[in-house]
Motif scaffolding. Structure first.
Motif, short mmCIF file in Angstrom:
data_model
loop_
_atom_site.label_atom_id
_atom_site.label_comp_id
_atom_site.label_asym_id
_atom_site.label_seq_id
_atom_site.Cartn_x
_atom_site.Cartn_y
_atom_site.Cartn_z
N ILE A 1 1.00 -1.14 0.44
CA ILE A 1 -0.11 0.08 -0.12
C ILE A 1 1.09 1.08 0.14
O ILE A 1 1.84 1.30 0.87
CB ILE A 1 -0.91 -0.02 1.47
CG1 ILE A 1 -2.10 -0.81 1.16
CG2 ILE A 1 -1.77 1.87 1.96
CD1 ILE A 1 -3.21 -0.96 0.53
N GLN A 2 0.49 2.11 -0.75
CA GLN A 2 1.30 3.28 -0.61
C GLN A 2 0.94 4.38 -0.27
O GLN A 2 -0.49 5.06 -0.10
CB GLN A 2 1.74 3.88 -2.86
CG GLN A 2 2.62 2.57 -3.50
CD GLN A 2 2.75 3.96 -4.39
OE1 GLN A 2 1.89 4.16 -4.54
NE2 GLN A 2 3.68 3.83 -5.38
N VAL A 3 1.32 5.08 0.61
CA VAL A 3 0.79 5.58 1.55
C VAL A 3 2.18 7.56 1.69
O VAL A 3 2.94 7.06 1.31
CB VAL A 3 0.58 5.15 3.32
CG1 VAL A 3 -0.25 4.05 2.98
CG2 VAL A 3 1.94 4.92 3.70
N CYS A 4 0.85 8.48 1.98
CA CYS A 4 2.04 9.72 2.10
C CYS A 4 3.58 9.95 3.21
O CYS A 4 2.88 8.76 5.03
CB CYS A 4 0.92 11.12 2.32
SG CYS A 4 0.46 10.91 0.51
N ARG A 5 4.36 9.68 2.61
CA ARG A 5 5.02 10.02 4.33
C ARG A 5 5.03 11.27 4.77
O ARG A 5 6.43 11.55 5.81
CB ARG A 5 6.93 10.69 3.14
CG ARG A 5 7.46 9.57 3.07
CD ARG A 5 8.59 9.45 1.97
NE ARG A 5 9.40 10.05 3.32
CZ ARG A 5 10.77 10.93 3.09
NH1 ARG A 5 10.31 11.51 1.39
NH2 ARG A 5 11.70 11.61 4.06
N GLY A 6 3.96 12.24 4.32
CA GLY A 6 4.03 13.10 5.85
C GLY A 6 2.25 14.15 5.31
O GLY A 6 1.75 13.67 4.14
N PHE B 1 9.58 9.91 -3.51
CA PHE B 1 10.51 11.14 -2.38
C PHE B 1 9.52 11.59 -1.62
O PHE B 1 8.90 11.28 -0.48
CB PHE B 1 10.41 11.74 -3.34
CG PHE B 1 11.05 13.20 -2.07
CD1 PHE B 1 11.79 13.15 -1.23
CD2 PHE B 1 9.60 14.77 -2.38
CE1 PHE B 1 12.37 14.51 -0.48
CE2 PHE B 1 9.92 15.31 -1.08
CZ PHE B 1 11.08 14.96 -0.61
N LEU B 2 7.82 10.97 -2.38
CA LEU B 2 6.68 11.78 -1.42
C LEU B 2 5.69 10.49 -0.31
O LEU B 2 5.04 10.36 0.52
CB LEU B 2 5.50 12.33 -2.77
CG LEU B 2 5.52 13.72 -3.05
CD1 LEU B 2 5.15 13.79 -4.37
CD2 LEU B 2 6.06 14.34 -2.06
N LEU B 3 5.76 9.07 -1.21
CA LEU B 3 5.44 8.20 -0.69
C LEU B 3 6.33 6.67 -0.26
O LEU B 3 7.37 6.41 -0.74
CB LEU B 3 4.22 7.13 -2.05
CG LEU B 3 3.36 8.40 -3.15
CD1 LEU B 3 2.99 7.35 -3.73
CD2 LEU B 3 2.04 8.60 -1.75
N THR B 4 5.87 6.30 1.02
CA THR B 4 6.30 5.24 0.82
C THR B 4 5.56 3.85 1.47
O THR B 4 4.06 4.33 0.43
CB THR B 4 6.54 5.03 2.54
OG1 THR B 4 7.73 4.20 3.12
CG2 THR B 4 5.44 5.93 3.21
N GLU B 5 5.42 2.85 0.80
CA GLU B 5 4.87 1.54 0.87
C GLU B 5 4.96 0.93 1.59
O GLU B 5 6.03 0.32 2.56
CB GLU B 5 5.82 0.43 -0.58
CG GLU B 5 5.43 1.13 -1.64
CD GLU B 5 5.84 0.29 -2.49
OE1 GLU B 5 5.16 0.82 -3.68
OE2 GLU B 5 6.93 -0.19 -2.61
N ARG B 6 3.68 0.34 2.07
CA ARG B 6 3.89 -0.79 3.42
C ARG B 6 2.99 -2.12 3.30
O ARG B 6 2.08 -1.95 2.20
CB ARG B 6 2.21 -0.28 4.91
CG ARG B 6 2.77 1.71 5.28
CD ARG B 6 4.29 0.53 6.65
NE ARG B 6 3.41 0.39 7.25
CZ ARG B 6 2.81 0.32 8.41
NH1 ARG B 6 2.62 1.88 8.46
NH2 ARG B 6 2.30 -0.53 9.24
#
Length: 457
Positions: free
Chosen positions: A146-151, A447-452
């Protein structure tokens, strides 16, 4: 706040989609005639007003393609803040010094980016990668990320050389970021017009702010934002190179590496256009022409091509070189003249009247090695000519936003791809306009997203 004289009075900041005027703020004029000025937000105000960094966004809001299409139509055909599209382009030309033709072309390209930004974002997604609101539609058994925002919020510090770079913050809106834009004093019109076009088309007010400020307040803006995108030169790159929450676009230089023995008609046209196209002000305009091997009289041939192309553009009414005061142009040129080892090969600047000059194209070279020295960036067509034997190719193309390589040398291509640059590599071409999904400087989503990772049963 739609009114015909909006830009005739001090322009207030747009905070969460609403104009916030305060007569006690310091103002700054944007044009020589002192007709356009803005209210500047101070460091103290940014520190005091924490609401600027918390717009209470909806946790699951997604921007539809319909909103983007309507915003694109509004931008092109609507009267936004009392300006038609033609008046907007004239205003951008006046304060940024780019030609009206360049402003129109860049603005229309920006509108195309607006219409297709969701497709560009999709193209960067990996297999089995989903957004959170896609989760309900995923049929078990299923696994992936799942791609989620880093901020929650993103500050964006824009350049003023073209409307084009405004496309970067559009992608952040798609992911659910609140965006705080710090425009250049050379172009406040594009982010204001784009923001109001989106808001008038259904985007929640809370997702966009446009804040003019000085360099000190700019530092405060970056310190308080969760993530930041910054357009700037080598000083900013060095300042933030170890900060994982700041992505620097720049320095805005592009390099063309050329085997001079394949300088045929097609290559000549492409390289000349890469120097003088768009008035020479864009980040993809060639700043350094690097020859892979010696070639007698190349400089003379190249200058003749530049002269011919410039005259042709003048004849057909497409001479987009920016106009400066004679004093202003000389100050910029002195950056070269005051550095040791610089020799000006050709200066094609032409007078407009007694006080104005149409700048460039300027061709120069170094009599010593360019290793360890910055590639100059000018707001008009200017290119340095150098040779590969004088320098290390990896050092030269390092952090180049675009590197065009006209050569079949596989070892040379290997060195270019393994430089520290994140910019694109164009092989035997100098244009990426036909490939609209090709990332400019890597995928912004990285840069904007991280993955869970997840498993759904």
């Amino acid at each position: 706040m739609e009114c015909t004289n909006f830009f005739k009075s001090p322009v207030p900041p747009l905070i969460h989609g609403k104009f916030d005027s305060d007569d006690t703020r310091e103002t700054q004029y944007l044009d020589e005639e002192k007709n356009i000025c803005v209210q500047k937000v101070s460091t103290a105000e940014l520190n005091f007003r924490r609401d600027i960094f918390s717009g209470n966004r909806g946790s699951n809001f997604r921007i539809s393609d319909e909103v983007l299409a309507k915003a694109a139509e509004n931008f092109l055909y609507g009267s936004i803040l009392g300006q038609s599209f033609e008046e907007y382009c004239e205003a951008v030309s006046k304060t940024s010094r780019i030609s009206i033709n360049t402003a129109k072309s860049a603005a229309k390209n920006l509108v195309e980016s607006l219409k297709h930004i969701s497709k560009r974002a999709q193209s960067s997604r990996r297999k089995n990668s989903f957004f959170f609101d896609d989760l309900n539609a995923v049929c078990p058994p299923k696994y992936g990320t799942i791609q989620v925002c880093r901020g929650k919020n993103l500050s964006v510090s824009l350049p003023g050389n073209s409307p084009g770079p405004n496309s970067v913050w559009l992608e952040a809106l798609l992911y659910g970021y609140e965006v705080i834009i710090r425009p250049s004093f050379r172009d406040i019109f594009t982010p204001m017009r784009l923001a109001m076009s989106l808001i008038n088309s259904g985007l929640p007010h809370s997702l966009i702010s446009v804040v003019c400020c000085d360099y000190l307040a700019h530092d405060t803006l970056i310190e308080n934002a969760d993530l930041s995108l910054v357009f700037g030169g080598q000083k900013l790159e060095l300042k933030y190179q170890n900060d994982p929450n700041v992505k620097v676009y720049g320095p805005g230089r592009s390099v063309t590496v050329l085997d001079p023995y394949i300088y045929n008609l097609k290559v000549r046209r492409e390289i000349i256009d890469s120097v003088i196209g768009s008035g020479g002000v864009a980040c993809f305009n060639t700043s350094l022409l690097l020859l892979t091997r010696p070639f007698d009289d190349f400089e003379k041939i190249f200058v003749c091509d530049l002269v011919s192309a410039t005259k042709q553009r003048q004849f057909i009414g497409q001479d987009d070189r920016p106009i400066f005061s004679r004093e202003g142009y000389q100050q910029l040129k002195n950056r070269l003249l005051t550095e040791a080892g610089i020799e000006i090969v050709y200066d094609g600047s032409s007078p407009v009247n007694e006080t104005k000059i149409q700048a460039g194209p300027l061709v120069y070279k170094r009599t010593d090695t360019p290793n360890g020295k910055d590639i100059f960036e000018f707001p008009f067509p200017a290119v340095e000519i150098s040779s590969l034997h004088k320098t290390n190719i990896e050092n030269v193309v390092n952090r180049s936003l675009s590197t065009a390589v006209y050569s079949d040398d596989s070892d040379l291509l290997y060195q270019v791809f393994h430089s520290r640059s994140g910019g694109r590599v164009l092989i035997n071409t100098n244009s990426a306009t036909k490939f609209d999904r090709l990332p400019h400087d890597g995928h912004l989503s990285d840069f904007l997203l991280t993955e869970r990772p997840f498993v759904k049963m």
